[in-house]
Write a protein that holds these residues in place. Structure first.
Motif, PDB file in Angstrom:
ATOM      1  N   MET A   1      -0.101  12.828   1.479  1.00  0.00           N
ATOM      2  CA  MET A   1       0.488  13.444   0.168  1.00  0.00           C
ATOM      3  C   MET A   1       1.215  14.640   0.310  1.00  0.00           C
ATOM      4  SD  MET A   1       1.120  11.249  -2.357  1.00  0.00           S
ATOM      5  CE  MET A   1       1.531  12.259  -4.117  1.00  0.00           C
ATOM      6  N   PRO A   2       0.468  15.516   0.998  1.00  0.00           N
ATOM      7  CA  PRO A   2       0.990  17.012   1.109  1.00  0.00           C
ATOM      8  C   PRO A   2       2.310  17.260   1.652  1.00  0.00           C
ATOM      9  CG  PRO A   2      -1.359  16.851   1.466  1.00  0.00           C
ATOM     10  CD  PRO A   2      -0.779  15.724   1.251  1.00  0.00           C
TER      11      PRO A   2
ATOM     12  N   CYS B   1      -4.195  -2.044 -10.994  1.00  0.00           N
ATOM     13  CA  CYS B   1      -5.459  -2.338 -10.554  1.00  0.00           C
ATOM     14  C   CYS B   1      -6.185  -3.046 -11.344  1.00  0.00           C
ATOM     15  CB  CYS B   1      -5.862  -0.788 -10.171  1.00  0.00           C
ATOM     16  SG  CYS B   1      -5.296  -0.001  -8.482  1.00  0.00           S
TER      17      CYS B   1
ATOM     18  N   GLU C   1       4.681   3.953  -2.678  1.00  0.00           N
ATOM     19  CA  GLU C   1       4.266   4.211  -1.838  1.00  0.00           C
ATOM     20  C   GLU C   1       5.081   4.369  -0.401  1.00  0.00           C
ATOM     21  OE1 GLU C   1       0.718   1.770  -1.748  1.00  0.00           O
ATOM     22  OE2 GLU C   1       0.085   2.421  -3.937  1.00  0.00           O
TER      23      GLU C   1
ATOM     24  N   ARG D   1      -8.158  -6.308 -10.433  1.00  0.00           N
ATOM     25  CA  ARG D   1      -9.695  -6.260 -10.375  1.00  0.00           C
ATOM     26  C   ARG D   1      -9.954  -7.482 -11.465  1.00  0.00           C
ATOM     27  NH1 ARG D   1     -13.776  -2.462 -11.571  1.00  0.00           N
ATOM     28  NH2 ARG D   1     -15.738  -3.294 -10.750  1.00  0.00           N
TER      29      ARG D   1
ATOM     30  N   LEU E   1      -5.198   3.613   1.295  1.00  0.00           N
ATOM     31  CA  LEU E   1      -5.486   4.581   0.217  1.00  0.00           C
ATOM     32  C   LEU E   1      -5.807   5.957   0.855  1.00  0.00           C
ATOM     33  CD1 LEU E   1      -7.520   2.725  -2.583  1.00  0.00           C
ATOM     34  CD2 LEU E   1      -4.958   3.868  -2.682  1.00  0.00           C
TER      35      LEU E   1
ATOM     36  N   ARG F   1      -6.257  -2.267   1.940  1.00  0.00           N
ATOM     37  CA  ARG F   1      -6.039  -1.333   0.817  1.00  0.00           C
ATOM     38  C   ARG F   1      -6.862  -0.181   1.084  1.00  0.00           C
ATOM     39  NH1 ARG F   1      -2.023   0.116  -1.402  1.00  0.00           N
ATOM     40  NH2 ARG F   1      -2.458   1.243  -3.411  1.00  0.00           N
TER      41      ARG F   1
ATOM     42  N   GLU G   1       0.138   2.333 -11.879  1.00  0.00           N
ATOM     43  CA  GLU G   1      -0.848   1.844 -10.654  1.00  0.00           C
ATOM     44  C   GLU G   1      -2.291   1.492 -11.236  1.00  0.00           C
ATOM     45  OE1 GLU G   1       0.052   0.916  -7.791  1.00  0.00           O
ATOM     46  OE2 GLU G   1      -2.216   0.646  -7.067  1.00  0.00           O
ATOM     47  N   THR G   2      -2.531   2.479 -12.362  1.00  0.00           N
ATOM     48  CA  THR G   2      -3.985   2.150 -12.945  1.00  0.00           C
ATOM     49  C   THR G   2      -3.982   0.623 -13.525  1.00  0.00           C
ATOM     50  OG1 THR G   2      -4.255   4.282 -13.384  1.00  0.00           O
ATOM     51  CG2 THR G   2      -5.598   2.935 -14.462  1.00  0.00           C
TER      52      THR G   2
ATOM     53  N   TRP H   1       3.539   6.363 -12.420  1.00  0.00           N
ATOM     54  CA  TRP H   1       2.949   6.183 -10.984  1.00  0.00           C
ATOM     55  C   TRP H   1       1.512   5.905 -11.256  1.00  0.00           C
ATOM     56  CZ3 TRP H   1       3.495   8.667  -5.334  1.00  0.00           C
ATOM     57  CH2 TRP H   1       2.886   7.573  -4.596  1.00  0.00           C
ATOM     58  N   LEU H   2       1.011   7.044 -11.574  1.00  0.00           N
ATOM     59  CA  LEU H   2      -0.413   7.112 -12.125  1.00  0.00           C
ATOM     60  C   LEU H   2      -0.791   6.035 -12.943  1.00  0.00           C
ATOM     61  CD1 LEU H   2      -3.357   8.232 -11.343  1.00  0.00           C
ATOM     62  CD2 LEU H   2      -2.787   9.857 -13.137  1.00  0.00           C
TER      63      LEU H   2
ATOM     64  N   LEU I   1      -2.493   7.413   2.429  1.00  0.00           N
ATOM     65  CA  LEU I   1      -1.803   8.024   1.374  1.00  0.00           C
ATOM     66  C   LEU I   1      -2.242   9.234   0.909  1.00  0.00           C
ATOM     67  CD1 LEU I   1      -1.056   4.724  -0.736  1.00  0.00           C
ATOM     68  CD2 LEU I   1       0.515   6.086   0.459  1.00  0.00           C
ATOM     69  N   ASP I   2      -3.636   9.142   0.748  1.00  0.00           N
ATOM     70  CA  ASP I   2      -4.227  10.569   0.380  1.00  0.00           C
ATOM     71  C   ASP I   2      -3.972  11.817   1.335  1.00  0.00           C
ATOM     72  OD1 ASP I   2      -5.236  10.700  -1.971  1.00  0.00           O
ATOM     73  OD2 ASP I   2      -7.337  10.655  -1.468  1.00  0.00           O
TER      74      ASP I   2
END
Lengths: 327, 327
Positions: free
Chosen positions: B45-46, B282, B134, B286, B38, B34, B278-279, B274-275, B41-42
């Motif tokens: 993104m552009p 997560c 993703e 967790r 991440l 994961r 996904e939060t 999405w944010l 993905l970061d």
């Protein structure tokens, strides 16, 4: 509203209006109601757990409400008090109806030994109302001997209801080969007892034939309880036939379940599921509602325009707000 | 595994193996994977956001895979590179098949301008894979012009796919009056364009008639986009007929969507969904995995035997571990 102590007292005295008020309270999403609901639930917990919790599953059209009406009346004739948590079909799309279940189950609706509580589908979370377990507990505290929980044939809600009941009935109807194949294996696997409803009149031969098919299908599936082969019972809710035989199967199942410790293990496991599901629901609710979290989250949303991936932002944010350093 | 920098470089150079590896990486549930996912993905993104994201919805049997095969080939003939995120039907019950979608879409599977990625249904969360957004982003970074996302007709997954695509096609088949009534309003309301598939041979008259019914039904529903009346397009995936007309409708929709700002608003809103989704995912992950939280939660489970209500324990526990005092 009256005080929680008074409401609790009346609920335990089997007052129907107090039961209705209590259910409305636990189903409320207002934070101040929730606090009262938790106090109520904590007080009544010692008085719960004594009912038979019966899951009633089946696709629309199989005759679930007629079945609940017929089997409910049978149980009442045996001296029981029964509660039914039903799904209000009229509210499926939007809106709802207050009278929906009264007309679906006219006899039970007017029987003082029965209590019917329709759940508007709109309030469902994953199919079953999040508060169903709490409503079951309230019905138990109010002295009902059997609590039936209806679920309507789609995926997750089936599993949820199986996870909060002692015995799970799957209602099927006389069917042709094609329809037989359409019945999902995952749904059959949940059944403790299969009921072939509508076994009357012209459908009787087809019901008998279907029962054979269902038995063969079931024989290929893993047992849910050791030494229990899921029986297939013919039943006519309309003619009120087969209900006594079904009742005996349910009693056999429960006797074996209790004798082998299966019942106790399952109830204990279900209590843990309840705790876990409810904790997750509370976490989500708090995340969506807490004003301080919302402010922080809005600031996070602004970072999206900087081209950061939502996945990374979410992982970071959730790590920060979920803090296991408790007590 | 090679370094993330190298994987990213190859992905952006449109290397198919790098794309497959990247998807496997983001779909992995191992914590160490994961972290890499991440980072990947970061970085990409552009380079995302340039594809047309097309939702393909419809109940099993309506011909979604044949449609994706036919329309995918049409787009390739127009010079496009297309990716399809499909649902592997063979894995519905348990297990799965590696070759499932290769045989469902034999032409696309062998076309260098197409990339098919089957999602095993077992990994679904609420119907659609949690990682679908993703995977879309990865396909975009790898230079695909159109990304089709298949969804299979049940409730929540429909809404999820509508919330991650630009244009939502609902596939229906020629149907009789009874079947027409069975189509859920909520599913029709999501459609930007309705496609009546199987409009060929003996079914053609029935397809025309059904199209009329669908149009009348749609005329009673609220518009999703101002000034856009959801068209009903006849199509034969088998005979490859009606694909050009459909393509023109999709282009009209996209042009109007971009011109009116609808597109930009929707994309922005989808990024926020999405944010948020996904939060929450997560937080749940967790809660279920963090060793320290699990120890605390096990202690909480022990309190169940003291007769406390799970509801109150859960509320208290979630309040303690979700701590908004961040930074």
């Amino acid at each position: 509203m009256k005080s929680i102590a008074e409401l609790t007292e009346k609920l335990l005295a089997q007052d129907r209006r107090a039961l209705s008020k209590s259910i409305t309270l636990v189903e409320s999403s207002r934070p101040q109601d929730r606090e009262k609901a938790l106090a109520l639930l904590d007080t009544i917990m010692p008085y719960t757990g004594k009912s038979l919790r019966l899951g009633i599953s089946g696709t629309p059209g199989v005759g679930k409400s007629t079945f609940i009406e017929a089997y409910g009346q049978y149980l009442i004739q045996q001296g029981q008090k029964i509660a039914a948590l039903t799904i209000d079909p009229s509210s499926k799309l939007r809106g709802g109806s207050i009278l929906g279940d009264k007309t679906r189950m006219p006899m039970l609706a007017n029987d003082p030994a029965a209590y019917i509580r329709p759940t508007p589908s709109g309030s469902l979370l994953g199919g079953v109302a999040r508060r169903s377990r709490e409503v079951i507990a309230l019905c138990e505290a109010a002295g009902f001997d059997t609590v039936m929980v209806e679920t309507v044939g789609v995926g997750q809600s089936e599993t949820e209801v199986a996870n909060m009941t002692d015995c799970y009935l799957l209602l099927l109807q006389p069917a042709s080969g094609d329809t037989l194949q359409g019945i999902k294996r995952g749904i059959m696997e949940l059944a403790d007892i299969v009921v072939v409803n509508k076994a009357d009149g012209a459908l009787l031969p087809s019901a008998r034939e279907s029962a054979g098919h269902y038995m063969r299908a079931l024989s290929l599936m893993p047992r849910k309880m050791p030494d229990w082969d899921c029986p297939v019972v013919l039943c006519s809710s309309l003619q009120k036939e087969g209900l006594e035989a079904l009742d005996q199967h349910i009693q056999s199942f429960m006797t074996q379940s209790r004798d082998t410790g299966h019942f106790e293990n399952k109830r204990e496991q279900q209590l843990r599921y309840w705790l876990e599901d409810e904790t997750i629901a509370c976490l989500i609710e708090r995340f969506k509602r807490d004003p301080q979290i919302r402010i922080q989250f809005a600031a996070l949303e602004n970072k999206l325009t900087e081209g950061k991936s939502p996945a990374a932002l979410a992982a970071d944010f959730s790590n920060k707000i979920l803090n296991p350093d408790i007590l």
